[in-house]
Motif scaffolding. Sequence first.
Motif, short mmCIF file in Angstrom:
data_model
loop_
_atom_site.label_atom_id
_atom_site.label_comp_id
_atom_site.label_asym_id
_atom_site.label_seq_id
_atom_site.Cartn_x
_atom_site.Cartn_y
_atom_site.Cartn_z
N ALA A 155 0.77 -1.20 0.00
CA ALA A 155 -0.09 -0.07 -0.05
C ALA A 155 0.66 1.37 0.03
O ALA A 155 1.98 1.32 0.46
N TYR A 156 0.28 2.42 -0.49
CA TYR A 156 1.12 3.64 -0.46
C TYR A 156 0.40 4.56 0.72
O TYR A 156 -0.57 4.22 1.13
N PRO A 157 1.37 5.45 1.19
CA PRO A 157 0.80 5.96 2.53
C PRO A 157 -0.36 6.58 2.36
O PRO A 157 -1.33 6.81 3.41
N GLY A 158 -0.73 7.39 1.28
CA GLY A 158 -1.96 7.96 0.86
C GLY A 158 -3.36 7.03 0.95
O GLY A 158 -4.54 7.46 1.25
N GLU A 159 -2.92 5.81 1.06
CA GLU A 159 -4.12 4.51 1.01
C GLU A 159 -4.23 4.38 2.27
O GLU A 159 -5.37 3.67 2.80
N LEU A 160 -3.64 4.90 3.40
CA LEU A 160 -3.80 4.48 4.94
C LEU A 160 -4.35 5.63 5.66
O LEU A 160 -4.03 6.97 5.26
N GLN A 166 0.84 6.37 11.42
CA GLN A 166 1.64 6.64 12.57
C GLN A 166 2.41 5.15 12.95
O GLN A 166 3.29 4.90 13.42
N ARG A 167 1.47 3.91 12.79
CA ARG A 167 2.00 2.88 13.10
C ARG A 167 3.06 2.39 12.23
O ARG A 167 4.06 1.82 12.73
N VAL A 168 3.17 2.89 11.00
CA VAL A 168 4.19 2.52 9.89
C VAL A 168 5.37 3.23 10.51
O VAL A 168 6.57 2.82 10.48
#
Lengths: 325, 310
Positions: A155-160, A166-168
Amino acid sequence: MTDVTADNAAMLLRMRDLSIRFGDSAQRLPTVDRVSLDIAPGEIVALVGESGSGKSLLAHTIAGILDPAAKLDATTLDVAGVNVLAEGWDGLRGRRVGIVFQNSRAALNPVRKIGQHIVDVLRAHTDGRRGARREAAIQALASVRIPDAVRRFDAYPGELSGGMCQRVMLALALAGNPSLLIADEPTTGLDVTTQAAILALIVEHARARGMATLLITHDLELARAYAERVVVMHAGQIVEDASVAALFTQSHHPYSRLLIGATPAAIDHVEALTGIPGTIPALDTQTPACRFADRCNRVDERCRSTFPMPVIDANGHRSMCWHPS
Amino acid sequence: MSALLQIAGLSKQFPVGGGRMLHAVDGVDFELKEGESLGIVGESGSGKSTLARLIARLADPTAGAVRFEGRDIGAIPVRKFAADQARRDIQLVFQSAGDALNPAYSAARNIAVGLGGSRLNTETRALVEQIAGEVGLDASLLDRRPHQLSGGQQARVGIARALASEPRLLILDEPTAPLDVSVQATILKLIDGLRRSRRLSLIFVSHDLDVVRLICDRVMVLYLGRVAEIGPVDQVLKAPRHPYTRALIDAMPGRGKPVILAGEATSPIDPNVVACLFASRCSKVNEGCGKQRPPLISVGSDHQAACLRL
């Protein structure tokens, strides 16, 4: 100043009289002024204060992210067992020191898959094959309870969501197995439910691996709930350093008292809420006064003429005030 | 106290492409009495801000009624609402005061916008100064532009602008979210004081249950656009009936061991209309929760919750 603890060698952070200055003007007071701080393995220390108190600057300095314009001065700065004043931060960052920033989405590369972010950290700091690194990255994502980590790797950051980003960020900080974690407002802007989950993870890692944590927050209630010790900063100085129990039941410094009185969770009725008069002083004039003097209701002539020296009681409760309570 | 505001079956859907609809606010009912203050809490995406904008008539509802003093103002299109008397009666204070002010206007002109124009003459200047005094904004700051003001001062300008039209209902959307606790404390005291001195009715959107406890008489908990629980704030905080309210309270710092909500939130895009939307994260879930939308039922005096497992 006096050493707060006997066993200095075991401290994961040892800092004595650290000051940070900007600019050459002799008139200008240091932005961070003669700060001393120790953190033991497994200890969670909260650093609190208003915006502009210098808490993020101090935290970034510990992690070795220092503004090139800043001039650092200290008698001791040992980070995760390394004398960084002599040896620098190379080899420390991402490995022995992890950092979590406030706005995690902005800290992630928007066109890089989240799993790749972790693989990058692992490649920099560990040996091993590509496939093994992918496995380890998925493990790291799962260890911060990212559901469906195998799928989320791509996944890309924008999808989260903000909480997932923050967990990533936390997984990235923990990937190098740090012994010291700097968490700079790690849950500001997140929902209480997500906040609780992120902080529970930090506590879990601190307990399981003896990781020391410096938790920067403006929320005293958060400090009370998750930290063992609270360090209060005002205008670049540590004004009080005490165990959570001592600070919330018998704080010495008037600024700490006012901060607690402004915290909704500590208050029964809105009338009992107290603001803090004035603002953090501009540091543009040399003065021997206490930096809190203009905002303080206990102020007298001595506060305006002589700087209060730190006082430490038998329990290690440290404060900087001529009129402690 | 009579009902100043009656919200019935209020819904707002946004198209998200491919004929799919995001249900931001989904069949909300509640009443607000004259002089009462209601807190709206919930996570991001729960529809708090959309609901605030619907009531302030900055967005058109997909369905349902917004009755203000008995008149359904929900049916008036947004474009026409600006000229309606109720526009002056219902004012919204936005989340980021700094962004919501006109950066090219002085603080005084920004406040004057609430009076119906931004031109200042002797008369409007006097009015602006009077309102500024009421919100604790020093007259010397009135000629500054928003970027020359601190966050707390910007918040005061935003509140002053909303007060300028002498509203009866003030809707505040997280007015203190970006502020330091010390500044937040003074703004909260200001809001509470204004509420009493002006006999305002308040809707206070927040993610902070402690702030809601201090400011509000009642609280409404929203989950994915639907009311999970509504009741007197002390009662809801002390004895929550909905598992989601319980989880929100337990997640507040210092409330013992937080129950970490397992699972992920259901998507608000075309949700299952015959299931409880909280079922995917609920600790009390059973088979029945997937077969019926829980209705909002009375669980005490003026206290309602929407859960099949009460």
